[in-house]
Write an enzyme that holds these catalytic residues in place. Structure first.
Site, PDB file in Angstrom:
ATOM      1  N   HIS A  69       1.055  -1.144  -0.141  1.00 47.93           N
ATOM      2  CA  HIS A  69      -0.086  -0.263  -0.067  1.00 47.93           C
ATOM      3  C   HIS A  69       0.805   1.314  -0.076  1.00 47.93           C
ATOM      4  O   HIS A  69       1.795   1.209   0.862  1.00 47.93           O
ATOM      5  CB  HIS A  69      -0.937  -0.050   1.309  1.00 47.93           C
ATOM      6  CG  HIS A  69      -1.944   1.029   1.362  1.00 47.93           C
ATOM      7  ND1 HIS A  69      -1.736   2.342   1.448  1.00 47.93           N
ATOM      8  CD2 HIS A  69      -3.310   0.700   1.126  1.00 47.93           C
ATOM      9  CE1 HIS A  69      -3.010   2.798   1.389  1.00 47.93           C
ATOM     10  NE2 HIS A  69      -4.042   2.078   1.112  1.00 47.93           N
ATOM     11  N   GLU A  77     -13.891  -4.395   0.791  1.00 47.91           N
ATOM     12  CA  GLU A  77     -13.359  -4.883   1.871  1.00 47.91           C
ATOM     13  C   GLU A  77     -14.082  -4.828   3.267  1.00 47.91           C
ATOM     14  O   GLU A  77     -14.515  -3.843   3.707  1.00 47.91           O
ATOM     15  CB  GLU A  77     -12.062  -3.802   1.970  1.00 47.91           C
ATOM     16  CG  GLU A  77     -11.016  -4.083   3.337  1.00 47.91           C
ATOM     17  CD  GLU A  77     -10.075  -3.106   3.163  1.00 47.91           C
ATOM     18  OE1 GLU A  77      -9.111  -3.431   4.224  1.00 47.91           O
ATOM     19  OE2 GLU A  77     -10.029  -2.002   2.790  1.00 47.91           O
ATOM     20  N   GLU A 120     -14.562   1.046  12.548  1.00 45.24           N
ATOM     21  CA  GLU A 120     -14.623   2.040  11.219  1.00 45.24           C
ATOM     22  C   GLU A 120     -15.737   2.065  10.148  1.00 45.24           C
ATOM     23  O   GLU A 120     -16.076   2.908   9.670  1.00 45.24           O
ATOM     24  CB  GLU A 120     -13.669   1.485  10.240  1.00 45.24           C
ATOM     25  CG  GLU A 120     -12.078   1.670  10.998  1.00 45.24           C
ATOM     26  CD  GLU A 120     -11.029   1.336  10.284  1.00 45.24           C
ATOM     27  OE1 GLU A 120     -10.955   1.115   8.964  1.00 45.24           O
ATOM     28  OE2 GLU A 120      -9.934   0.715  10.624  1.00 45.24           O
ATOM     29  N   ASP A 124      -8.504  -8.273   5.249  1.00 48.81           N
ATOM     30  CA  ASP A 124      -7.673  -7.471   5.744  1.00 48.81           C
ATOM     31  C   ASP A 124      -7.317  -8.271   7.061  1.00 48.81           C
ATOM     32  O   ASP A 124      -8.435  -8.264   7.976  1.00 48.81           O
ATOM     33  CB  ASP A 124      -8.026  -6.073   6.014  1.00 48.81           C
ATOM     34  CG  ASP A 124      -6.795  -5.267   6.668  1.00 48.81           C
ATOM     35  OD1 ASP A 124      -6.471  -5.545   7.642  1.00 48.81           O
ATOM     36  OD2 ASP A 124      -6.660  -4.231   6.157  1.00 48.81           O
ATOM     37  N   HIS A 159      -8.363  -6.329  10.411  1.00 43.91           N
ATOM     38  CA  HIS A 159      -9.794  -6.264  10.643  1.00 43.91           C
ATOM     39  C   HIS A 159     -10.392  -7.851  10.855  1.00 43.91           C
ATOM     40  O   HIS A 159     -11.199  -7.865  11.980  1.00 43.91           O
ATOM     41  CB  HIS A 159     -10.527  -5.604   9.339  1.00 43.91           C
ATOM     42  CG  HIS A 159     -10.386  -4.555   9.057  1.00 43.91           C
ATOM     43  ND1 HIS A 159     -10.383  -3.183   9.716  1.00 43.91           N
ATOM     44  CD2 HIS A 159      -9.597  -3.956   7.715  1.00 43.91           C
ATOM     45  CE1 HIS A 159      -9.922  -2.339   9.087  1.00 43.91           C
ATOM     46  NE2 HIS A 159      -9.713  -2.561   7.991  1.00 43.91           N
ATOM     47  N   HIS A 180      -5.235  -7.667   2.505  1.00 44.50           N
ATOM     48  CA  HIS A 180      -4.182  -6.818   3.236  1.00 44.50           C
ATOM     49  C   HIS A 180      -3.555  -7.567   4.136  1.00 44.50           C
ATOM     50  O   HIS A 180      -4.029  -8.296   5.038  1.00 44.50           O
ATOM     51  CB  HIS A 180      -4.816  -5.516   3.875  1.00 44.50           C
ATOM     52  CG  HIS A 180      -4.915  -4.608   2.695  1.00 44.50           C
ATOM     53  ND1 HIS A 180      -6.107  -3.705   2.931  1.00 44.50           N
ATOM     54  CD2 HIS A 180      -4.885  -4.173   1.556  1.00 44.50           C
ATOM     55  CE1 HIS A 180      -6.123  -2.689   2.031  1.00 44.50           C
ATOM     56  NE2 HIS A 180      -5.053  -3.288   0.982  1.00 44.50           N
ATOM     57  N   ARG A 236      -1.489  -2.525  13.210  1.00 41.64           N
ATOM     58  CA  ARG A 236      -1.167  -1.748  11.865  1.00 41.64           C
ATOM     59  C   ARG A 236       0.344  -1.501  11.782  1.00 41.64           C
ATOM     60  O   ARG A 236       0.698  -0.799  10.795  1.00 41.64           O
ATOM     61  CB  ARG A 236      -2.142  -0.586  11.505  1.00 41.64           C
ATOM     62  CG  ARG A 236      -3.515  -0.757  11.580  1.00 41.64           C
ATOM     63  CD  ARG A 236      -4.143   0.385  11.172  1.00 41.64           C
ATOM     64  NE  ARG A 236      -5.670   0.468  11.070  1.00 41.64           N
ATOM     65  CZ  ARG A 236      -6.246  -0.181   9.962  1.00 41.64           C
ATOM     66  NH1 ARG A 236      -5.698  -0.472   8.905  1.00 41.64           N
ATOM     67  NH2 ARG A 236      -7.607   0.026  10.014  1.00 41.64           N
ATOM     68  N   GLU A 279       0.212  -3.665   4.251  1.00 44.77           N
ATOM     69  CA  GLU A 279      -0.588  -2.599   4.728  1.00 44.77           C
ATOM     70  C   GLU A 279       0.067  -2.070   5.909  1.00 44.77           C
ATOM     71  O   GLU A 279      -0.501  -2.639   6.760  1.00 44.77           O
ATOM     72  CB  GLU A 279      -1.979  -2.559   4.393  1.00 44.77           C
ATOM     73  CG  GLU A 279      -2.538  -1.163   4.805  1.00 44.77           C
ATOM     74  CD  GLU A 279      -4.014  -1.205   4.728  1.00 44.77           C
ATOM     75  OE1 GLU A 279      -4.631  -0.262   4.217  1.00 44.77           O
ATOM     76  OE2 GLU A 279      -4.561  -2.085   5.422  1.00 44.77           O
TER      77      GLU A 279
END
Length: 284
Positions: free
Chosen positions: A9, A146, A152, A179, A182, A205, A211, A240
């Site tokens: 990313h 996604e 979020e 991802d 998540h 991801h 993260r 990412e």
């Protein structure tokens, strides 16, 4: 989808896709021998598509674009604005020579009503995705949905929910985008989200539980890679990790402190870790 292998990313180097940002990120992706890049398309109309396309073609680097919808174009409540926004982004994706537009194309990063999703919200999203897929098909662009965590967005949080929406729309150019960050919050075991998505899963991801640098958190990487191998995954593996974020993006993602020291820590430690795992499980 036509990206395979390892990508990154572009938030690693820039979240502003102007000419300078494009030159910096593409050069860095080439240096690290990435198979493709993912471009954050936060302001599609401002992107110099011809400039990006020339850079990508020069280096033989495939690209995927991604976005979350701005509040004025949230699909659940403003479907017409969302359709218009996505059409512009799809056109720009095609002009750049990228192959797909993925991400939170059904809503906003930070979109929550405070109550469970309604049938009306899902009806609006289905209409938006149907129109977007129709627009994207003749351009050769695929769309990715996604699943993101409950903090979020309240609409699509799991692989199963993403599949349900895609199967409702029924277009052959929409896929599931998962991802690991998540999934670590939402799935009852990371493998379950991958197994639920199965043939619809074309993009993932690879993001650590905070993260930050992959391999330095709580994500169950062996379980994730074993599940990908079990379904015969052949899509894009995109690293990412967020380092360079403008305040509005940091706010949406709720990142309040540095999650990694610098690019060298992430690319020097995290990327080899993920590549070695992919080799171990026969994915590359």
């Amino acid at each position: 989808m036509s990206v395979q292998g390892f990508g990154v990313h572009t938030s690693m180097w820039t979240m502003n896709w102007d000419r300078a940002g494009a030159e910096k990120a593409i050069a860095a992706a080439v240096k690290y021998k990435m198979d493709f890049i993912e471009i954050a398309l936060l302001n599609a109309p401002a992107v110099d598509a011809a400039h990006t396309r020339a850079l990508l073609e020069k280096h033989g680097l495939p690209a995927v674009c991604s976005l979350g919808l701005p509040e004025r174009a949230w699909a659940s409540v403003r479907p017409d604005a969302a359709i218009e926004h996505l059409k512009i982004a799809i056109d720009k994706t095609a002009e750049m020579g990228a192959v797909a537009l993925s991400g939170v194309i059904f809503g906003g990063i930070g979109e929550r009503t405070g109550v469970p999703p309604t049938q009306g919200e899902y009806d609006n999203i289905a209409r938006v995705l149907t129109e977007a897929a129709k627009h994207a098909r003749p351009l050769g662009i695929e769309l990715g949905v996604e699943a993101v965590n409950r903090y979020e967005n309240h609409l699509i949080n799991t692989g199963r929910q993403a599949v349900d929406m895609i199967e409702r729309v029924g277009a052959d150019n929409i896929f599931v985008h998962l991802d690991t960050y998540h999934m670590n919050i939402e799935e009852k075991g990371a493998a379950n989200g991958i197994l639920d998505a199965r043939e619809h899963l074309k993009y993932i991801h690879l993001s650590e539980s905070d993260r930050g640098t992959p391999g330095y958190g709580n994500c169950p990487w062996n379980e994730i890679y074993a599940a990908l191998a079990a379904i015969g995954f052949k899509g894009g593996l995109a690293m990412e990790s967020f380092i360079n974020m403008p305040p509005e993006v940091a706010y949406g993602l709720a990142v309040w402190r540095p999650v990694a020291k610098d690019e060298e820590e992430v690319m020097g430690n995290g990327l080899p870790f993920l590549r070695n795992k992919a080799k171990q499980y026969g994915l590359i």
